[in-house]
Design an enzyme around this catalytic site. Structure first.
Site, PDB file in Angstrom:
ATOM      1  N   LYS A  58      24.366  52.742  44.003  1.00  0.00           N
ATOM      2  CA  LYS A  58      24.497  52.640  45.298  1.00  0.00           C
ATOM      3  C   LYS A  58      25.630  53.329  45.984  1.00  0.00           C
ATOM      4  CE  LYS A  58      25.287  48.214  44.875  1.00  0.00           C
ATOM      5  NZ  LYS A  58      25.209  48.103  43.498  1.00  0.00           N
ATOM      6  N   ARG A 118      26.500  39.986  48.931  1.00  0.00           N
ATOM      7  CA  ARG A 118      26.358  39.754  47.637  1.00  0.00           C
ATOM      8  C   ARG A 118      25.693  38.432  47.476  1.00  0.00           C
ATOM      9  NH1 ARG A 118      29.277  44.177  45.482  1.00  0.00           N
ATOM     10  NH2 ARG A 118      29.922  43.982  43.222  1.00  0.00           N
ATOM     11  N   ARG A 127      30.577  55.473  32.885  1.00  0.00           N
ATOM     12  CA  ARG A 127      31.631  55.524  34.095  1.00  0.00           C
ATOM     13  C   ARG A 127      32.993  55.402  33.889  1.00  0.00           C
ATOM     14  NH1 ARG A 127      30.181  51.937  39.426  1.00  0.00           N
ATOM     15  NH2 ARG A 127      30.947  50.293  38.311  1.00  0.00           N
ATOM     16  N   ARG A 157      35.021  52.510  34.610  1.00  0.00           N
ATOM     17  CA  ARG A 157      35.923  52.049  35.350  1.00  0.00           C
ATOM     18  C   ARG A 157      36.594  50.833  34.667  1.00  0.00           C
ATOM     19  NH1 ARG A 157      33.190  50.283  40.852  1.00  0.00           N
ATOM     20  NH2 ARG A 157      33.193  48.342  39.948  1.00  0.00           N
ATOM     21  N   ARG A 180      28.813  40.776  35.180  1.00  0.00           N
ATOM     22  CA  ARG A 180      28.546  41.204  36.606  1.00  0.00           C
ATOM     23  C   ARG A 180      26.840  41.368  36.680  1.00  0.00           C
ATOM     24  NH1 ARG A 180      31.969  45.722  35.995  1.00  0.00           N
ATOM     25  NH2 ARG A 180      30.648  47.142  37.343  1.00  0.00           N
TER      26      ARG A 180
HETATM   27  P1  AMP Z   1      31.697  46.915  43.421  1.00  0.00           P
HETATM   28  O1  AMP Z   1      32.536  48.124  43.413  1.00  0.00           O
HETATM   29  O2  AMP Z   1      30.698  46.730  44.413  1.00  0.00           O
HETATM   30  O3  AMP Z   1      30.941  47.080  41.930  1.00  0.00           O
HETATM   31  O4  AMP Z   1      32.369  45.628  43.271  1.00  0.00           O
HETATM   32  C1  AMP Z   1      33.423  45.572  42.272  1.00  0.00           C
HETATM   33  C2  AMP Z   1      33.890  44.040  42.365  1.00  0.00           C
HETATM   34  O5  AMP Z   1      34.582  43.861  43.659  1.00  0.00           O
HETATM   35  C3  AMP Z   1      32.961  43.141  42.232  1.00  0.00           C
HETATM   36  O6  AMP Z   1      32.585  42.755  40.600  1.00  0.00           O
HETATM   37  C4  AMP Z   1      33.493  41.852  42.821  1.00  0.00           C
HETATM   38  O7  AMP Z   1      34.548  41.289  42.045  1.00  0.00           O
HETATM   39  C5  AMP Z   1      34.125  42.481  44.116  1.00  0.00           C
HETATM   40  N1  AMP Z   1      33.278  42.583  45.200  1.00  0.00           N
HETATM   41  C6  AMP Z   1      32.925  43.696  45.801  1.00  0.00           C
HETATM   42  N2  AMP Z   1      31.996  43.493  46.808  1.00  0.00           N
HETATM   43  C7  AMP Z   1      31.926  42.104  46.996  1.00  0.00           C
HETATM   44  C8  AMP Z   1      31.489  41.146  47.760  1.00  0.00           C
HETATM   45  N3  AMP Z   1      30.697  41.582  48.869  1.00  0.00           N
HETATM   46  N4  AMP Z   1      31.577  39.747  47.663  1.00  0.00           N
HETATM   47  C9  AMP Z   1      32.150  39.282  46.569  1.00  0.00           C
HETATM   48  N5  AMP Z   1      32.963  40.126  45.611  1.00  0.00           N
HETATM   49  C10 AMP Z   1      33.106  41.219  45.840  1.00  0.00           C
END
Ligand code: AMP
Length: 191
Positions: free
Chosen positions: A13, A88, A135, A137, A148
């Site tokens: 994404k 989400r 990756r 991270r 996740r």
């Molecule tokens: P991402 O970079 O999108 O994989 O997000 C990394 C982490 O940030 C996720 O595992 C969540 O803990 C938090 N996070 C990101 N976007 C959201 C969202 N829209 N709602 C809740 N938590 C989020």
């Protein structure tokens, strides 16, 4: 142009949203990136969000929604945006709907049809786990990745039906190579 990129972690994404944003000269808004920035800066929001992120849980909506509203009110977002990692869950999707409908002088605006386009960039678990492990991270350990994915299937995947029912969903196969996905996305967006 307003777009939402749905899909499990590791579907690509972020990469694809950045490419499409560049193409259309609109901001790529990743809630994960904004949250990681807050964590790095040790803001109050970052301090509250960190534990959830480290465990691979969703950060609670009451922290996320104000953050997103604030970002979408910035001048660069007036012409459009691509949301990556938001919404989400169904509550967040309803929030987007409400935000969009309240945007034009308080007159409810329909966001059915072409106004909001949602791309479902999906890929099977074995593909995304392999990519995320590569990756590396901080929250990309095997255990957190599995969690996740579970959170994604339980809380985020219902949005596929949500947007399908609203006729706003296009599907792109995220297992393809990054360049092949970009080609498919261009076609999906052009429709
Ligand atoms: P991402 O970079 O999108 O994989 O997000 C990394 C982490 O940030 C996720 O595992 C969540 O803990 C938090 N996070 C990101 N976007 C959201 C969202 N829209 N709602 C809740 N938590 C989020």
């Amino acid at each position: 142009m307003r777009m939402i990129f749905l899909g499990p972690p590791g579907a690509g994404k972020g990469t694809q949203a950045a490419r499409v944003a560049e193409m259309f000269q609109i901001p790529h808004i990743s809630t994960g990136d904004i949250l990681r920035h807050h964590v790095a800066e040790q803001t109050p929001l970052g301090q509250q969000a960190k534990t959830y992120m480290d465990q691979g849980d969703l950060v609670p909506d009451e922290l996320i929604l104000d953050m997103v509203r604030h970002r979408l009110e910035q001048a660069d977002a007036h012409r459009g945006w691509i949301l990556d990692g938001f919404p989400r869950n169904v509550a967040q999707a309803l929030f987007v709907e409400q935000l969009l409908s309240s945007m034009v002088n308080g007159i409810p605006q329909s966001i059915q049809g072409t106004d909001l386009q949602v791309i479902n960039l999906d890929a099977p678990d074995d593909v995304v786990v392999k990519r995320l492990l590569a990756r590396g991270r901080k929250d990309d350990t095997e255990e957190t990745i599995r969690h996740r994915l579970q959170v994604y299937r339980e809380q985020t995947a219902p949005l596929i039906e949500f947007y399908h029912n609203r006729d706003q969903l296009s599907y792109v196969n995220g297992s393809l190579s990054m360049d092949e996905v970009t080609v498919q996305l261009k076609q999906a967006v052009a429709v």
